[in-house]
Scaffold this active site. Sequence first.
Site, PDB file in Angstrom:
ATOM      1  CG  LEU A  23      -2.213  -0.706   1.242  1.00  0.00           C
ATOM      2  CD1 LEU A  23      -2.864  -0.607   2.621  1.00  0.00           C
ATOM      3  CD2 LEU A  23      -3.145  -0.133   0.183  1.00  0.00           C
ATOM      4  CB  THR A  69       9.128  -4.554   3.888  1.00  0.00           C
ATOM      5  OG1 THR A  69       8.205  -5.410   4.570  1.00  0.00           O
ATOM      6  CG2 THR A  69       9.222  -4.959   2.426  1.00  0.00           C
ATOM      7  CE  LYS A  73      10.368  -4.197   9.355  1.00  0.00           C
ATOM      8  NZ  LYS A  73       8.932  -4.283   9.701  1.00  0.00           N
ATOM      9  CG  ASN A  94       9.755   0.776   9.580  1.00  0.00           C
ATOM     10  OD1 ASN A  94      10.447   1.597  10.185  1.00  0.00           O
ATOM     11  ND2 ASN A  94       8.438   0.882   9.492  1.00  0.00           N
ATOM     12  N   GLY A 133       1.338 -13.590  19.937  1.00  0.00           N
ATOM     13  CA  GLY A 133       2.367 -13.638  18.905  1.00  0.00           C
ATOM     14  C   GLY A 133       3.664 -13.028  19.386  1.00  0.00           C
ATOM     15  CB  ALA A 134       6.716 -13.963  20.234  1.00  0.00           C
ATOM     16  CB  ALA A 137       3.873  -7.353  13.989  1.00  0.00           C
ATOM     17  CE1 TYR A 233      -3.232  -3.346   4.290  1.00  0.00           C
ATOM     18  CE2 TYR A 233      -1.581  -3.885   5.939  1.00  0.00           C
ATOM     19  CZ  TYR A 233      -1.937  -3.701   4.620  1.00  0.00           C
ATOM     20  OH  TYR A 233      -1.007  -3.882   3.625  1.00  0.00           O
ATOM     21  N   GLY A 254      -5.852  -2.919  11.883  1.00  0.00           N
ATOM     22  CA  GLY A 254      -4.462  -2.537  11.668  1.00  0.00           C
ATOM     23  C   GLY A 254      -4.239  -1.373  10.728  1.00  0.00           C
TER      24      GLY A 254
END
Length: 286
Positions: A23, A69, A73, A94, A133-134, A137, A233, A254
């Site tokens: 995006l 990205t 990263k 980023n 989550g780990a 993000a 998102y 998101g």
Amino acid sequence: MEFKISGYTRLVGLLGYPVRHSLSPLMHNMAFQHLGLDYVYLVFEVKEDNLKEAVDAMKTLDVAGFNVTMPNKQKIIPLLDEISEEARLIGSVNTVVNKNGHLKGYNTDGKGYVMGLADEGISPEGKTIVIAGAGGASKSVAIQLALEGAKEITILNRTVEAAEEICNIINKNIPTCKTSATGYEDNELKQQLKEADLFINCTNLGMGSHEEKSIISSTDILHPDLIVSDVVYAPPKTKLLHMAEEVGCKTINGLGMIIGQGALAFKLWTGEDMPIEYIKRIILSK
């Protein structure tokens, strides 16, 4: 406003693979056009094996900066001259700014998430937060929430060691925030959510091939005072958020994070504020 490319147009872009779906070109180019800024944003499919050559090219071409990205990263850090404090803690970059050949890396992911919360009138200060989550993000979000004054953060992950790694970074560098790591099980999550103010899904459940899946198996573990947030998102409302709404929870997707991290990069490159509401309308119309 008419969009023109000239001999003075500054280049920014995105290095990663794959990136055609991003995006970011839409978001940044529409913002440049809206504000009359002489910049253009392009994507460059760059893998780990040619990252150094790509970064050298960015310097040679005197680009204003670029986003980074996956899978680059972490790999880009040794190629930079300097990184910001949050990038050091998170261990990934980023966004890169080029000032006369001096490359400084930033991580705007966590700050972008906090911006998304702020747009909903929510501050992490003093909050008890549970994160599922780990991965990358989760690490960015958890560390930034701790920096912003979160009281307590619990990270649940099937591989507990990955969650413990994030907690150890926070405990060492941001001792004002209490952290704990645990395995992911429904009973454990239900127990943690009883006292939580904010629950964040930082896994890929709810998107792509996992669109019909949710990080929770039942709405019984939620309570109406809980804020439920998803870093996904697309789709705009994941199965988790649908389930949370059934209970009466406030939900946040998101989109705020993706726009927020982009707006912070935009400011670093141009010195101008991204027209966030305008960009949000454009993205939602697509």
